[in-house]
Scaffold this active site. Structure first.
Site, PDB file in Angstrom:
ATOM      1  N   CYS A  44       9.079 -16.509  19.130  1.00 23.65           N
ATOM      2  CA  CYS A  44       8.092 -15.719  19.871  1.00 23.65           C
ATOM      3  C   CYS A  44       6.724 -16.405  19.806  1.00 23.65           C
ATOM      4  CB  CYS A  44       8.029 -14.287  19.333  1.00 23.65           C
ATOM      5  SG  CYS A  44       7.148 -14.116  17.770  1.00 23.65           S
ATOM      6  N   CYS A  84       5.333 -16.447  16.310  1.00 23.43           N
ATOM      7  CA  CYS A  84       6.033 -17.355  15.388  1.00 23.43           C
ATOM      8  C   CYS A  84       5.678 -18.811  15.673  1.00 23.43           C
ATOM      9  CB  CYS A  84       7.543 -17.162  15.489  1.00 23.43           C
ATOM     10  SG  CYS A  84       8.154 -15.753  14.538  1.00 23.43           S
ATOM     11  N   CYS A 121       8.428   0.048  -4.310  1.00 18.97           N
ATOM     12  CA  CYS A 121       7.066  -0.260  -3.831  1.00 18.97           C
ATOM     13  C   CYS A 121       6.371   1.006  -3.328  1.00 18.97           C
ATOM     14  CB  CYS A 121       7.173  -1.302  -2.715  1.00 18.97           C
ATOM     15  SG  CYS A 121       5.634  -1.688  -1.888  1.00 18.97           S
ATOM     16  N   HIS A 122       5.044   0.930  -3.236  1.00 15.21           N
ATOM     17  CA  HIS A 122       4.254   2.075  -2.764  1.00 15.21           C
ATOM     18  C   HIS A 122       4.658   2.540  -1.378  1.00 15.21           C
ATOM     19  CE1 HIS A 122       1.277   2.262  -5.964  1.00 15.21           C
ATOM     20  NE2 HIS A 122       1.566   0.992  -6.101  1.00 15.21           N
ATOM     21  N   THR A 123       5.049   1.602  -0.536  1.00 11.27           N
ATOM     22  CA  THR A 123       5.374   1.970   0.845  1.00 11.27           C
ATOM     23  C   THR A 123       6.603   2.882   0.883  1.00 11.27           C
ATOM     24  OG1 THR A 123       4.505  -0.170   1.444  1.00 11.27           O
ATOM     25  CG2 THR A 123       5.662   1.016   3.157  1.00 11.27           C
ATOM     26  N   CYS A 171       7.918  -8.481  -1.051  1.00 10.98           N
ATOM     27  CA  CYS A 171       6.775  -7.691  -0.573  1.00 10.98           C
ATOM     28  C   CYS A 171       5.517  -8.026  -1.362  1.00 10.98           C
ATOM     29  CB  CYS A 171       7.091  -6.199  -0.605  1.00 10.98           C
ATOM     30  SG  CYS A 171       5.733  -5.177  -0.004  1.00 10.98           S
ATOM     31  N   ARG A 214       9.891  -5.778  16.563  1.00 10.16           N
ATOM     32  CA  ARG A 214       8.952  -4.782  16.024  1.00 10.16           C
ATOM     33  C   ARG A 214       9.262  -3.359  16.476  1.00 10.16           C
ATOM     34  NH1 ARG A 214       4.542  -7.001  13.638  1.00 10.16           N
ATOM     35  NH2 ARG A 214       3.046  -5.335  13.751  1.00 10.16           N
ATOM     36  N   CYS A 269      11.313 -14.952  13.804  1.00 15.04           N
ATOM     37  CA  CYS A 269      12.338 -15.361  14.777  1.00 15.04           C
ATOM     38  C   CYS A 269      12.230 -16.835  15.121  1.00 15.04           C
ATOM     39  CB  CYS A 269      12.266 -14.506  16.041  1.00 15.04           C
ATOM     40  SG  CYS A 269      10.918 -14.944  17.170  1.00 15.04           S
ATOM     41  N   HIS A 303      12.716  -1.852   0.470  1.00 11.51           N
ATOM     42  CA  HIS A 303      12.412  -3.029   1.295  1.00 11.51           C
ATOM     43  C   HIS A 303      12.109  -4.268   0.449  1.00 11.51           C
ATOM     44  CE1 HIS A 303       8.521  -1.299   0.361  1.00 11.51           C
ATOM     45  NE2 HIS A 303       7.984  -2.480   0.563  1.00 11.51           N
ATOM     46  N   GLU A 304      12.235  -4.150  -0.894  1.00 16.68           N
ATOM     47  CA  GLU A 304      11.951  -5.329  -1.735  1.00 16.68           C
ATOM     48  C   GLU A 304      13.251  -5.870  -2.306  1.00 16.68           C
ATOM     49  OE1 GLU A 304       7.540  -4.808  -3.644  1.00 16.68           O
ATOM     50  OE2 GLU A 304       9.142  -5.331  -5.020  1.00 16.68           O
ATOM     51  N   CYS A 328       5.608 -11.637  13.648  1.00 14.27           N
ATOM     52  CA  CYS A 328       6.686 -11.886  14.618  1.00 14.27           C
ATOM     53  C   CYS A 328       6.851 -10.676  15.544  1.00 14.27           C
ATOM     54  CB  CYS A 328       7.990 -12.148  13.866  1.00 14.27           C
ATOM     55  SG  CYS A 328       9.419 -12.340  14.934  1.00 14.27           S
ATOM     56  N   ARG A 344       5.840  -3.210 -11.830  1.00 14.77           N
ATOM     57  CA  ARG A 344       6.950  -3.039 -10.902  1.00 14.77           C
ATOM     58  C   ARG A 344       8.214  -2.592 -11.621  1.00 14.77           C
ATOM     59  NH1 ARG A 344       4.831  -2.520  -6.650  1.00 14.77           N
ATOM     60  NH2 ARG A 344       5.467  -3.578  -4.761  1.00 14.77           N
TER      61      ARG A 344
HETATM   62  N1  LIG Z   1      -0.835  -5.968   3.453  1.00 17.59           N
HETATM   63  C1  LIG Z   1       0.433  -5.854   3.107  1.00 17.59           C
HETATM   64  O1  LIG Z   1       1.319  -6.433   3.734  1.00 17.59           O
HETATM   65  C2  LIG Z   1       0.781  -5.049   1.902  1.00 17.59           C
HETATM   66  C3  LIG Z   1       2.000  -5.237   1.241  1.00 17.59           C
HETATM   67  C4  LIG Z   1       2.247  -4.500   0.078  1.00 17.59           C
HETATM   68  C5  LIG Z   1       1.319  -3.595  -0.371  1.00 17.59           C
HETATM   69  N2  LIG Z   1       0.149  -3.425   0.327  1.00 17.59           N
HETATM   70  C6  LIG Z   1      -0.891  -2.511  -0.128  1.00 17.59           C
HETATM   71  O2  LIG Z   1      -1.666  -3.191  -1.099  1.00 17.59           O
HETATM   72  C7  LIG Z   1      -2.262  -2.229  -1.958  1.00 17.59           C
HETATM   73  C8  LIG Z   1      -1.978  -2.611  -3.411  1.00 17.59           C
HETATM   74  O3  LIG Z   1      -0.589  -2.551  -3.668  1.00 17.59           O
HETATM   75  P1  LIG Z   1      -0.047  -2.626  -5.165  1.00 17.59           P
HETATM   76  O4  LIG Z   1       1.420  -2.532  -5.105  1.00 17.59           O
HETATM   77  O5  LIG Z   1      -0.646  -3.794  -5.857  1.00 17.59           O
HETATM   78  O6  LIG Z   1      -0.688  -1.267  -5.717  1.00 17.59           O
HETATM   79  P2  LIG Z   1      -1.010  -0.747  -7.209  1.00 17.59           P
HETATM   80  O7  LIG Z   1      -1.273   0.725  -7.107  1.00 17.59           O
HETATM   81  O8  LIG Z   1       0.022  -1.215  -8.160  1.00 17.59           O
HETATM   82  O9  LIG Z   1      -2.373  -1.470  -7.585  1.00 17.59           O
HETATM   83  C9  LIG Z   1      -3.625  -0.995  -7.182  1.00 17.59           C
HETATM   84  C10 LIG Z   1      -4.598  -1.261  -8.312  1.00 17.59           C
HETATM   85  O10 LIG Z   1      -5.905  -0.897  -7.879  1.00 17.59           O
HETATM   86  C11 LIG Z   1      -6.592  -0.396  -9.016  1.00 17.59           C
HETATM   87  N3  LIG Z   1      -7.771   0.355  -8.603  1.00 17.59           N
HETATM   88  C12 LIG Z   1      -7.881   1.667  -8.278  1.00 17.59           C
HETATM   89  N4  LIG Z   1      -9.146   1.974  -7.990  1.00 17.59           N
HETATM   90  C13 LIG Z   1      -9.856   0.838  -8.118  1.00 17.59           C
HETATM   91  C14 LIG Z   1     -11.222   0.506  -7.956  1.00 17.59           C
HETATM   92  N5  LIG Z   1     -12.124   1.432  -7.593  1.00 17.59           N
HETATM   93  N6  LIG Z   1     -11.610  -0.769  -8.138  1.00 17.59           N
HETATM   94  C15 LIG Z   1     -10.718  -1.726  -8.516  1.00 17.59           C
HETATM   95  N7  LIG Z   1      -9.408  -1.457  -8.702  1.00 17.59           N
HETATM   96  C16 LIG Z   1      -8.989  -0.198  -8.511  1.00 17.59           C
HETATM   97  C17 LIG Z   1      -5.551   0.434  -9.738  1.00 17.59           C
HETATM   98  O11 LIG Z   1      -5.899   0.637 -11.097  1.00 17.59           O
HETATM   99  C18 LIG Z   1      -4.304  -0.451  -9.578  1.00 17.59           C
HETATM  100  O12 LIG Z   1      -4.133  -1.337 -10.685  1.00 17.59           O
HETATM  101  C19 LIG Z   1      -1.697  -0.872  -1.553  1.00 17.59           C
HETATM  102  O13 LIG Z   1      -2.613  -0.261  -0.671  1.00 17.59           O
HETATM  103  C20 LIG Z   1      -0.439  -1.250  -0.810  1.00 17.59           C
HETATM  104  O14 LIG Z   1      -0.066  -0.261   0.117  1.00 17.59           O
HETATM  105  C21 LIG Z   1      -0.126  -4.134   1.427  1.00 17.59           C
HETATM  106 ZN   LIG Z   2       6.242  -3.076  -0.239  1.00 14.47          ZN
HETATM  107 ZN   LIG Z   3       8.874 -14.250  16.138  1.00 15.84          ZN
END
Ligand SMILES: NC(=O)c1ccc[n+]([C@@H]2O[C@H](COP(=O)([O-])OP(=O)(O)OC[C@H]3O[C@@H](n4cnc5c(N)ncnc54)[C@H](O)[C@@H]3O)[C@@H](O)[C@H]2O)c1
Ligand SMILES: [Zn+2]
Ligand SMILES: [Zn+2]
Length: 418
Positions: free
Chosen positions: A144, A147, A89-91, A218, A159, A141, A111-112, A155, A411
């Site tokens: 809390c 939760c 994943c990106h993170t 994730c 943390r 949990c 983490h996935e 949760c 992925r």
């Molecule tokens: N909130 C959470 O809990 C959580 C969990 C996981 C990931 N994320 C975040 O969510 C986001 C997306 O994650 P992902 O794994 O799907 O990423 P990803 O990079 O696979 O997908 C992002 C998409 O956005 C597109 N994109 C880029 N510029 C754009 C624009 N101007 N307009 C429209 N689309 C555009 C890209 O082409 C790509 O397909 C990331 O910022 C990630 O960190 C958040």
């Molecule tokens: Zn992730």
């Molecule tokens: Zn909790």
């Protein structure tokens, strides 16, 4: 399990963290002592650490190093999991690159994860050896104040320790030559085995293939949950999803499951827009500066009932707000913006009835809802296979990062030999 008041007290007590770090040092000594006379192998029948292969982040900006580390047995409230698969994943990359200001090293990333429970520590009642589990960086949990409230999944139980790379008792189970190695996001699933808190594992049906179930840990659950929990999309609505990565594709699927009539996917990539159609998008727009105007045209000048941002770009978050409908349009932000970036919103958009919500892990209460989402997948309501593009051995984890940077597939999943 501690009472919510005590948990909050621990969160606010700065000295606590220092004490916990000291404990981490002590446990390292104990792990080193117990190592003497241990032969290599995955023995779980004594109190000694097992040696496992894991991808260690040694230095920010450098490739991960797949190597042997030691994993101590689970303590009370903890569970030993044998990983079968883990998404990249990106993170993970964000931390590996050094861009994350709260990152630490050395640590085992990942983490996935999805795997099988191998052993449980004292007091673990909800899981037993042989159970199939999805790992949760966002635990539940069930005790809390958060939760117990249906409005959030954040949760509070562990943390502070998790953010610093420790298990709930403030120590690590991972080590190398007696030196502690920290746990990333409380999960550390780029490894053959991991030890995690019971409250951070979702028990899923054994019928679910784990090399696909891992994406529910994730990105996929984040997108699905953004539509199901955060926005609570109403049947018959018009939705727009910005970004068609795993999160955005999950949001498209979530809007479809909620009975949305029209789902517009927006992305730069035609291939990803095609995948969005496969998840239920009725319209696809190639992103550009005129995106908001085009969405207004598609919606008789009003904008969409629900918009979702899944890119991490603050300019796109703004577009999501501006293409939400006056009166009740809700823009849900899923993307993680860069450090210090801010979202620019003209207040008039809010006065005239638009709202903005953020969504962490899609508002999914993991132990309760991840098993439900997995069941919906097995019932044929969610199509997971097209989201997984590459299956790699742990030794090729850095290739998983390269594929992600090249946007080659949605992925990559690390698959472990059983
Ligand atoms: N909130 C959470 O809990 C959580 C969990 C996981 C990931 N994320 C975040 O969510 C986001 C997306 O994650 P992902 O794994 O799907 O990423 P990803 O990079 O696979 O997908 C992002 C998409 O956005 C597109 N994109 C880029 N510029 C754009 C624009 N101007 N307009 C429209 N689309 C555009 C890209 O082409 C790509 O397909 C990331 O910022 C990630 O960190 C958040
Ligand atoms: Zn992730
Ligand atoms: Zn909790």
């Amino acid at each position: 399990m501690r009472a919510p008041r005590e948990v909050l007290g621990a969160l606010l007590d700065g000295d606590d963290v220092v004490r916990r770090s000291d404990e981490a040092g002590e446990i390292a000594v104990r792990v080193a002592e117990s190592r003497e006379g241990t032969d290599a192998g995955h023995r779980l029948d004594d109190n000694r650490p097992v040696r496992i292969q894991a991808a260690v982040l040694e230095a920010f900006g450098a490739p991960l190093e797949v190597q042997e580390v030691e994993l101590a047995e689970p303590r009370p409230g903890e569970v030993l999991v044998r990983l079968e698969a883990c998404g990249v994943c990106h993170t993970d990359l964000y931390t590996a690159s050094g861009a994350d200001p709260s990152g630490y090293a050395p640590t085992v990333l990942g983490h996935e994860g999805a795997g099988v429970v191998e052993a449980v520590g004292d007091g673990v009642a909800s899981l037993a050896p042989g159970d199939h589990v999805v790992t949760l960086f966002s635990p539940q949990c069930r005790e809390c104040v958060h939760c117990l409230d249906e409005r959030t999944n954040l949760c509070l139980a562990i943390r502070e320790q998790q953010n610093q790379g420790y298990l709930p008792d403030g120590t690590t189970r991972l080590s190398r030559d007696g030196e502690p190695i920290r746990h990333f996001m409380g999960t550390s699933t780029f490894a053959e085995y991991t030890v995690m808190p019971e409250i951070a594992l979702a028990k899923i049906t054994a019928d679910a293939p784990l090399d696909r179930a891992c994406v529910f840990a994730c990105g996929l659950s984040t997108g699905l949950g953004a539509a199901l929990n955060t926005a609570k999309v109403r049947p018959g609505s018009t939705c727009v999803v910005f970004g068609a990565g795993l999160v955005g594709l999950g949001a498209v699927a979530g809007c479809r499951l909620q009975g949305a009539e029209r789902i517009v996917a927006v992305d730069l990539s035609p291939e990803r827009l095609e995948l969005a159609r496969g998840q239920g998008a009725t319209d696809a727009l190639v992103a550009g500066p005129g995106t908001v105007e085009r969405i207004l045209e598609l919606t008789r000048g009003f904008g969409a009932d629900y918009t979702f941002e899944a890119t991490g770009l603050v300019a796109v978050m703004r577009q999501a707000v501006e293409s939400a409908r006056m009166g009740w349009g809700l823009a849900t932000v899923c993307g993680v913006a860069g450090k210090g970036e801010t979202l620019d919103v003209v207040p008039r958009f809010l006065i005239t009835g638009r709202r903005v919500a953020g969504s962490s892990f899609g508002g999914v209460k993991g132990r309760d809802q991840v098993p439900q989402l997995v069941d919906r997948w097995l019932d044929g309501e969610i199509d997971v296979e097209p989201l997984i593009s590459h299956r790699l051995p742990l030794a090729e984890v850095n290739r998983g990062f390269e594929l992600m940077e090249a946007q080659d597939g949605v992925r990559s999943v690390i698959v472990f030999d059983s």
